[in-house]
Scaffold this motif. Structure first.
Motif, PDB file in Angstrom:
ATOM      1  N   THR A 138       0.830  -1.203   0.000  1.00  0.00           N
ATOM      2  CA  THR A 138       0.000   0.000   0.000  1.00  0.00           C
ATOM      3  C   THR A 138       0.867   1.257   0.000  1.00  0.00           C
ATOM      4  N   VAL A 139       0.285   2.323  -0.504  1.00  0.00           N
ATOM      5  CA  VAL A 139       0.900   3.651  -0.494  1.00  0.00           C
ATOM      6  C   VAL A 139      -0.120   4.619   0.077  1.00  0.00           C
ATOM      7  N   THR A 140       0.313   5.446   1.036  1.00  0.00           N
ATOM      8  CA  THR A 140      -0.579   6.418   1.663  1.00  0.00           C
ATOM      9  C   THR A 140       0.072   7.794   1.635  1.00  0.00           C
ATOM     10  N   ALA A 141      -0.570   8.727   0.971  1.00  0.00           N
ATOM     11  CA  ALA A 141      -0.029  10.082   0.890  1.00  0.00           C
ATOM     12  C   ALA A 141      -0.158  10.795   2.225  1.00  0.00           C
ATOM     13  N   PHE A 142       0.812  11.657   2.530  1.00  0.00           N
ATOM     14  CA  PHE A 142       0.731  12.505   3.713  1.00  0.00           C
ATOM     15  C   PHE A 142      -0.304  13.605   3.493  1.00  0.00           C
ATOM     16  N   HIS A 143      -0.897  14.023   4.577  1.00  0.00           N
ATOM     17  CA  HIS A 143      -1.872  15.116   4.514  1.00  0.00           C
ATOM     18  C   HIS A 143      -1.183  16.442   4.173  1.00  0.00           C
ATOM     19  N   ASP A 144      -1.978  17.357   3.667  1.00  0.00           N
ATOM     20  CA  ASP A 144      -1.588  18.752   3.432  1.00  0.00           C
ATOM     21  C   ASP A 144      -0.433  18.934   2.445  1.00  0.00           C
ATOM     22  N   PRO A 145      -0.532  18.356   1.247  1.00  0.00           N
ATOM     23  CA  PRO A 145       0.469  18.693   0.231  1.00  0.00           C
ATOM     24  C   PRO A 145       0.340  20.163  -0.156  1.00  0.00           C
ATOM     25  N   GLY A 146       1.440  20.723  -0.661  1.00  0.00           N
ATOM     26  CA  GLY A 146       1.411  22.115  -1.091  1.00  0.00           C
ATOM     27  C   GLY A 146       1.102  22.214  -2.580  1.00  0.00           C
ATOM     28  N   LEU A 186       3.462  21.310  -5.253  1.00  0.00           N
ATOM     29  CA  LEU A 186       4.771  21.904  -4.981  1.00  0.00           C
ATOM     30  C   LEU A 186       5.522  21.168  -3.879  1.00  0.00           C
ATOM     31  N   SER A 187       4.814  20.425  -3.057  1.00  0.00           N
ATOM     32  CA  SER A 187       5.447  19.614  -2.019  1.00  0.00           C
ATOM     33  C   SER A 187       4.479  18.524  -1.591  1.00  0.00           C
ATOM     34  N   CYS A 188       5.025  17.350  -1.306  1.00  0.00           N
ATOM     35  CA  CYS A 188       4.175  16.253  -0.830  1.00  0.00           C
ATOM     36  C   CYS A 188       5.064  15.132  -0.303  1.00  0.00           C
ATOM     37  N   GLY A 189       4.439  14.138   0.260  1.00  0.00           N
ATOM     38  CA  GLY A 189       5.154  12.971   0.745  1.00  0.00           C
ATOM     39  C   GLY A 189       4.197  11.812   0.891  1.00  0.00           C
ATOM     40  N   ALA A 190       4.758  10.637   1.211  1.00  0.00           N
ATOM     41  CA  ALA A 190       3.918   9.450   1.357  1.00  0.00           C
ATOM     42  C   ALA A 190       4.668   8.390   2.141  1.00  0.00           C
ATOM     43  N   SER A 191       3.911   7.418   2.646  1.00  0.00           N
ATOM     44  CA  SER A 191       4.495   6.234   3.265  1.00  0.00           C
ATOM     45  C   SER A 191       4.165   5.023   2.404  1.00  0.00           C
ATOM     46  N   LEU A 192       5.101   4.091   2.367  1.00  0.00           N
ATOM     47  CA  LEU A 192       4.933   2.850   1.620  1.00  0.00           C
ATOM     48  C   LEU A 192       5.083   1.701   2.610  1.00  0.00           C
ATOM     49  N   ASN A 193       4.223   0.712   2.507  1.00  0.00           N
ATOM     50  CA  ASN A 193       4.224  -0.380   3.484  1.00  0.00           C
ATOM     51  C   ASN A 193       4.218  -1.737   2.795  1.00  0.00           C
ATOM     52  N   VAL A 249       8.887  -0.580   5.951  1.00  0.00           N
ATOM     53  CA  VAL A 249       8.194   0.680   5.713  1.00  0.00           C
ATOM     54  C   VAL A 249       9.162   1.642   5.045  1.00  0.00           C
ATOM     55  N   ALA A 250       8.624   2.550   4.260  1.00  0.00           N
ATOM     56  CA  ALA A 250       9.440   3.596   3.647  1.00  0.00           C
ATOM     57  C   ALA A 250       8.638   4.882   3.619  1.00  0.00           C
ATOM     58  N   THR A 251       9.337   5.996   3.650  1.00  0.00           N
ATOM     59  CA  THR A 251       8.696   7.298   3.518  1.00  0.00           C
ATOM     60  C   THR A 251       9.534   8.160   2.590  1.00  0.00           C
ATOM     61  N   PHE A 252       8.867   9.134   1.960  1.00  0.00           N
ATOM     62  CA  PHE A 252       9.618  10.104   1.169  1.00  0.00           C
ATOM     63  C   PHE A 252       8.951  11.466   1.271  1.00  0.00           C
ATOM     64  N   TYR A 253       9.751  12.480   1.005  1.00  0.00           N
ATOM     65  CA  TYR A 253       9.265  13.855   0.949  1.00  0.00           C
ATOM     66  C   TYR A 253       9.936  14.536  -0.233  1.00  0.00           C
ATOM     67  N   CYS A 254       9.149  15.250  -1.018  1.00  0.00           N
ATOM     68  CA  CYS A 254       9.695  15.977  -2.163  1.00  0.00           C
ATOM     69  C   CYS A 254       9.084  17.377  -2.175  1.00  0.00           C
ATOM     70  N   SER A 255       9.874  18.353  -2.640  1.00  0.00           N
ATOM     71  CA  SER A 255       9.404  19.730  -2.523  1.00  0.00           C
ATOM     72  C   SER A 255      10.177  20.673  -3.428  1.00  0.00           C
ATOM     73  N   PHE A 256       9.481  21.695  -3.907  1.00  0.00           N
ATOM     74  CA  PHE A 256      10.110  22.846  -4.555  1.00  0.00           C
ATOM     75  C   PHE A 256      10.195  24.023  -3.583  1.00  0.00           C
ATOM     76  N   LEU A 257       9.884  23.786  -2.304  1.00  0.00           N
ATOM     77  CA  LEU A 257       9.722  24.878  -1.346  1.00  0.00           C
ATOM     78  C   LEU A 257      10.677  24.789  -0.161  1.00  0.00           C
ATOM     79  N   SER A 258      11.638  23.872  -0.210  1.00  0.00           N
ATOM     80  CA  SER A 258      12.557  23.667   0.909  1.00  0.00           C
ATOM     81  C   SER A 258      13.996  23.690   0.412  1.00  0.00           C
ATOM     82  N   ASN A 259      14.912  23.899   1.335  1.00  0.00           N
ATOM     83  CA  ASN A 259      16.331  23.960   0.993  1.00  0.00           C
ATOM     84  C   ASN A 259      16.788  22.677   0.301  1.00  0.00           C
ATOM     85  N   LEU A 260      17.838  22.790  -0.507  1.00  0.00           N
ATOM     86  CA  LEU A 260      18.350  21.650  -1.259  1.00  0.00           C
ATOM     87  C   LEU A 260      18.717  20.494  -0.333  1.00  0.00           C
TER      88      LEU A 260
END
Length: 361
Positions: A206-214, A222-229, A236-247
């Motif tokens: 399963t894949v579950t997106a995190f709440h409140d993407p930008g 512009l920003s989002c993340g999710a957990s993979l199970n 378990v795995a998680t990721f975060y991607c964004s155009f709004l945070s430092n490199l």
């Protein structure tokens, strides 16, 4: 005996094509035969500015590149919304396809591309450069050492960079008509690929997106993340991607006996050396004033930058197909499709109220 040079045609003058065209000239088994743009003047300027060979042809259309008999393979750095059209046309013209990521807007589009490549017997590869760095091979060795790493338990990956005002207003990656997947397709692709790579490409349940993407005002992520199970071993795995945070370009991989971290997995801080840190059997020292052993730094040298190694490997595969010795390597089609499936699952989870989405190949 010198290697057979695979002759590339390039569709478009995207900024990333500057880097990949340089790689084509650095790789010993590839060269640039042609470039096409919707503007002939733009194509001429691009070829001159990026030191193309004098023999390279310059066209005012993409079709002309595909019709050129001196082009063996095409690199497609066009906006994602154009991939299915031009990658399919390229395959139908018997051109091997190196396709920028994200490879499609959804897995249905990708299946159309892959079917065209299979039907025409041409090689497909996505342009995920970090996978071709020798550091990636060494990290896999560490990960596969059951005596020191143990069983994989979790992966966390982050890719973010801070887009300036012009980027956030005008870049194709924030335009819903060109790259509607936004940060998920651009930055998230790398994170998802890293997670799958660490898991030997075993898909999560399963894949579950995190709440409140930008989002921007056009509804592009512009920003989002999710957990993979995974059901197996409680992974378990998680990721975060964004155009709004430092490199940030991190992977952290945790096993029952060891772990490793890499801080620049997408683009190494140095073209010549890729580093990562690994440790096993970590324990608190007396009074928990620290821990031992400390992580060891691995430095993996390379004579060619990772994008040149990617192009070289693609050229090697194409040369084998052209000689009739082998059929196209399907590994890259499978890996691309699994990455796209996870992107689709994140989108579905967001649209359905952040519920878990089952992943089926």
């Amino acid at each position: 005996m010198p290697e057979t040079q695979i002759r590339f045609g390039i569709l478009g003058c995207a900024n990333i094509a500057r880097k990949v065209s340089r790689a084509m000239l650095l790789s010993p088994n590839t060269t640039i035969s042609a470039i096409g743009s919707r503007s002939l003047e733009k194509a001429i300027a691009f070829a001159s500015e990026n030191h193309f060979p004098e023999s390279a042809k310059v066209y005012g259309s993409y079709d002309a590149v595909l019709d050129d008999l001196d082009v063996d393979a095409v690199y497609v750095p066009l906006p994602t919304s154009l991939h299915v059209r031009w990658a399919v046309l390229a395959a139908e013209k018997k051109k091997h396809v190196l396709l920028e990521k994200p490879v499609a807007l959804n897995v249905g589009e990708l299946d159309t591309i892959l079917a065209a490549c299979e039907s025409s017997g041409v090689q497909f590869m996505d342009a995920t450069m970090w996978m071709h760095h020798p550091r990636t091979v060494k990290m896999k060795e560490v990960l596969s050492d059951e005596q020191r790493f143990g069983q994989l338990k979790s992966v966390h990956s982050t890719y973010s960079f801070l887009g300036d005002e012009d980027f956030l207003k005008n870049d194709i990656r924030v335009n819903p008509n060109l790259d509607s997947l936004g940060a998920l397709g651009d930055s998230g692709w790398y994170c998802i690929r890293a997670i799958l790579w660490a898991n030997n490409y075993e898909l999560p349940n399963t894949v579950t997106a995190f709440h409140d993407p930008g989002y921007n005002e056009s509804g592009v992520i512009l920003s989002c993340g999710a957990s993979l199970n995974w059901k197996t071993n409680g992974k378990v795995a998680t990721f975060y991607c964004s155009f709004l945070s430092n490199l940030c370009m991190d992977i952290t991989v945790l096993g029952t006996k060891g772990n490793f971290r890499v801080h620049d997995f997408i683009i190494p801080f140095s073209e010549q050396v890729g580093s990562f840190y690994a440790v096993d059997n970590s324990k608190w020292i007396e009074l928990a004033l620290g821990c031992a052993p400390e992580p060891s730094e691995f430095k993996i040298a390379t004579d060619l930058p990772q994008e040149a190694l990617m192009v070289q490997e693609f050229g090697r595969l194409v040369a084998g197909v052209r000689s009739g010795e082998v059929k196209p390597e399907n590994k890259w089609s499978i890996v691309s499709r699994k990455t796209q499936l996870i992107i689709d699952a994140v989108v579905a989870s967001i649209k359905n109220g952040f519920v878990p989405i089952k992943v089926i190949y």
